[in-house]
Design a protein around this motif. Sequence first.
Motif, short mmCIF file in Angstrom:
data_model
loop_
_atom_site.label_atom_id
_atom_site.label_comp_id
_atom_site.label_asym_id
_atom_site.label_seq_id
_atom_site.Cartn_x
_atom_site.Cartn_y
_atom_site.Cartn_z
N GLY A 82 0.89 -1.06 -0.08
CA GLY A 82 0.12 0.05 -0.01
C GLY A 82 1.02 1.34 0.00
O GLY A 82 0.43 2.25 -0.02
N ALA A 83 2.07 1.14 0.24
CA ALA A 83 2.97 2.29 0.14
C ALA A 83 3.15 2.83 -1.28
O ALA A 83 3.04 2.14 -2.26
CB ALA A 83 4.49 2.04 0.74
N GLU A 84 3.37 4.12 -1.48
CA GLU A 84 3.62 4.89 -2.46
C GLU A 84 5.07 4.97 -2.54
O GLU A 84 5.84 5.66 -1.71
CB GLU A 84 3.01 6.68 -2.37
CG GLU A 84 1.45 6.69 -2.76
CD GLU A 84 1.03 7.73 -2.37
OE1 GLU A 84 1.66 8.83 -2.18
OE2 GLU A 84 -0.31 7.61 -1.97
N VAL A 85 5.79 4.68 -3.84
CA VAL A 85 7.15 4.22 -3.71
C VAL A 85 7.74 5.10 -5.02
O VAL A 85 7.26 4.78 -6.15
CB VAL A 85 7.82 2.94 -3.45
CG1 VAL A 85 9.10 2.93 -3.51
CG2 VAL A 85 7.06 2.53 -2.52
N LYS A 86 8.50 6.25 -4.91
CA LYS A 86 9.48 6.47 -6.08
C LYS A 86 10.72 6.28 -5.99
O LYS A 86 11.51 6.41 -5.22
CB LYS A 86 9.16 8.13 -6.11
CG LYS A 86 7.80 8.53 -6.87
CD LYS A 86 7.89 9.94 -7.22
CE LYS A 86 7.02 10.63 -5.65
NZ LYS A 86 7.09 12.12 -5.72
N VAL A 87 11.24 5.50 -7.12
CA VAL A 87 12.83 5.52 -7.12
C VAL A 87 13.45 5.78 -8.30
O VAL A 87 12.90 5.53 -9.48
CB VAL A 87 13.08 3.86 -6.66
CG1 VAL A 87 14.51 3.49 -6.66
CG2 VAL A 87 12.20 3.35 -5.74
N GLU A 88 14.67 6.56 -8.12
CA GLU A 88 15.41 6.92 -9.42
C GLU A 88 16.93 6.76 -9.03
O GLU A 88 17.23 6.56 -7.98
CB GLU A 88 15.22 8.48 -9.75
CG GLU A 88 13.91 8.91 -9.90
CD GLU A 88 13.56 10.43 -9.41
OE1 GLU A 88 14.47 11.01 -8.99
OE2 GLU A 88 12.56 10.64 -9.11
N THR A 89 17.69 6.74 -10.24
CA THR A 89 19.22 6.56 -10.01
C THR A 89 19.59 8.13 -10.09
O THR A 89 18.84 8.98 -10.87
CB THR A 89 19.65 5.70 -10.90
OG1 THR A 89 19.29 6.22 -12.51
CG2 THR A 89 19.47 4.30 -10.67
N PHE A 90 20.68 8.49 -9.46
CA PHE A 90 21.32 9.85 -9.71
C PHE A 90 22.92 9.42 -9.85
O PHE A 90 23.22 8.56 -8.87
CB PHE A 90 20.70 10.81 -8.80
CG PHE A 90 21.20 10.57 -7.45
CD1 PHE A 90 20.74 9.70 -6.54
CD2 PHE A 90 22.30 11.49 -6.93
CE1 PHE A 90 21.31 9.55 -5.45
CE2 PHE A 90 22.76 11.35 -5.58
CZ PHE A 90 22.20 10.41 -5.01
#
Lengths: 80, 109
Positions: free
Chosen positions: A22-30
């Motif tokens: 149910g979690a809102e998750v945003k993942v990116e590389t930098f």
Amino acid sequence: MREPNTVSPSEVRQRIEYALPGAEVKVETFRGDDHFQAEVRAEQFRGKSLVQQHRLVYEALDGLLGDAMHALALKTKIKE
Amino acid sequence: MTDAAKATNWLDTFKKETAENRVFLYAKGEKGAPACGFSNQVMQIFGVLGVDYQVRNILMDPLIRQELSVWTQWPTIPQVFIDGEFVGGCDIVTEMYESGELQKKLGLT
């Protein structure tokens, strides 16, 4: 064929979502593909200290951190 | 020295140095000479606040990071202790600095 010992942002996101339903998750590389940035908004964080919140995410990524993931800049928020 | 004996040395050292120093930082690199952006960020924050802190460079011995991560249940470096309590890594210390909670915890406000 992907290089061994790498992980994609979507895989990281799925792992966190699996551990925190149910979690809102945003993942990116930098800064290269082994430096990750993630923002996780989850109900499970309510009533928990920042350290405890971050630990929940780290536990979901057990084995990746320090290996395929050189660094993770993490922001956690309580999902109302 | 057997591995077990060596292992406990670091744990005893961790307990001692985090108890004896108000602010203690486990970092990659030395104080004022960080070898990693995240360790540097924490040192910058302490510098801006004029905080007196001690550093252990975890790069000196791979056992340090291994045993520290078991003790704090925290896989990444840097790691910050204030008044003997594990506070967190770069993200948390930065967030506390931005919210003013760090200054409060250090008795600066």
